[in-house]
Motif scaffolding. Structure first.
Motif, short mmCIF file in Angstrom:
data_model
loop_
_atom_site.label_atom_id
_atom_site.label_comp_id
_atom_site.label_asym_id
_atom_site.label_seq_id
_atom_site.Cartn_x
_atom_site.Cartn_y
_atom_site.Cartn_z
N THR A 193 0.73 -1.14 0.01
CA THR A 193 -0.01 0.10 -0.06
C THR A 193 0.89 1.35 -0.09
N ARG A 194 2.09 1.05 0.02
CA ARG A 194 2.87 2.23 0.06
C ARG A 194 3.83 2.39 -1.20
N PRO A 195 3.83 3.28 -1.87
CA PRO A 195 4.98 3.49 -3.09
C PRO A 195 6.11 4.05 -2.49
N GLU A 196 7.10 3.64 -3.10
CA GLU A 196 8.65 4.15 -2.91
C GLU A 196 8.58 5.66 -3.12
N ARG A 197 8.15 6.06 -4.13
CA ARG A 197 8.04 7.77 -4.36
C ARG A 197 6.98 8.18 -5.32
N ARG B 112 4.55 17.25 2.15
CA ARG B 112 6.14 16.70 2.35
C ARG B 112 6.45 16.19 3.65
N ALA B 113 5.76 16.71 4.69
CA ALA B 113 6.01 16.21 6.01
C ALA B 113 5.25 14.75 6.05
N ALA B 114 4.08 14.80 5.66
CA ALA B 114 3.17 13.54 5.85
C ALA B 114 3.85 12.39 5.06
N LEU B 115 4.30 12.51 4.03
CA LEU B 115 5.01 11.64 3.13
C LEU B 115 6.12 11.20 3.77
N ARG B 116 6.94 12.18 4.26
CA ARG B 116 8.25 11.81 5.08
C ARG B 116 7.89 10.81 6.24
N ALA B 117 6.90 11.26 6.76
CA ALA B 117 6.70 10.26 8.19
C ALA B 117 6.16 8.97 7.35
N ARG B 118 5.51 8.89 6.37
CA ARG B 118 5.19 7.48 5.78
C ARG B 118 6.44 6.81 5.19
N GLY B 119 7.51 7.29 4.91
CA GLY B 119 8.66 6.83 4.27
C GLY B 119 8.47 6.91 2.87
N ILE B 120 7.78 7.63 2.35
CA ILE B 120 7.66 7.99 0.82
C ILE B 120 8.48 9.16 0.29
N GLY B 121 9.20 8.92 -0.77
CA GLY B 121 9.91 9.89 -1.23
C GLY B 121 9.15 10.89 -2.11
N PHE B 122 9.35 12.08 -2.30
CA PHE B 122 8.45 13.04 -3.16
C PHE B 122 9.28 13.81 -3.90
N THR B 123 8.85 13.84 -5.08
CA THR B 123 9.49 14.82 -6.12
C THR B 123 8.51 15.69 -6.59
N SER B 124 8.75 17.02 -6.32
CA SER B 124 7.72 18.04 -6.83
C SER B 124 8.26 19.38 -6.82
N PRO B 125 8.23 20.18 -7.68
CA PRO B 125 8.89 21.59 -7.59
C PRO B 125 7.98 22.42 -6.63
#
Length: 125
Positions: A50-54, A67-80
């Motif tokens: 249920t959790r993507p890598e990025r 960004r904080a929510a995804l960081r807490a879930r351990g999910i990488g995030f790429t967005s300008p």
């Protein structure tokens, strides 16, 4: 009288999750519910993944809380980063923190979701 389609696809452009919202609704609040709908079955026994890598997303989904929510879930995030967020961070000076990491080469792969939309429209022709 418009609507928005929020779509999550895998690396091959296959749809994994979709949310339809009114056109005036904000994009950012839809990201986490969109990700919560993802469930990828495993070949063998075990719970679905249920959790993507990025996550690659456009500026509409770029917000410090996301960004904080995804960081807490351990999910990488790429967005300008949006211009107003850059200005707000810079106005705070050293208290504004560092800018979030952004990899333009990785972000170029975001077109996979656009190709998914095009694939669907080509099927309706």
């Amino acid at each position: 009288m418009t609507s928005k389609i929020h779509l999550a696809v895998d690396g091959r452009g296959l749809p994994m999750s979709v949310i339809l919202t009114p056109g005036q609704a904000g994009d950012n609040p839809q990201l986490l519910p969109l990700l919560d709908q993802i469930a990828v079955g495993r070949d063998g026994p075990g719970r679905p993944r249920t959790r993507p890598e990025r996550v690659l997303a456009d500026k509409a989904y770029s917000h410090p809380s996301t960004r904080a929510a995804l960081r807490a879930r351990g999910i990488g995030f790429t967005s300008p980063e949006r211009i107003d967020q850059i200005q707000r961070r810079r106005a705070k000076g050293s208290r504004g923190g560092r800018p979030p990491a952004f990899d333009p080469d990785r972000y170029a792969d975001r077109n996979v979701v656009e190709r998914c939309f095009n694939l669907g429209s080509a099927a309706n022709v």
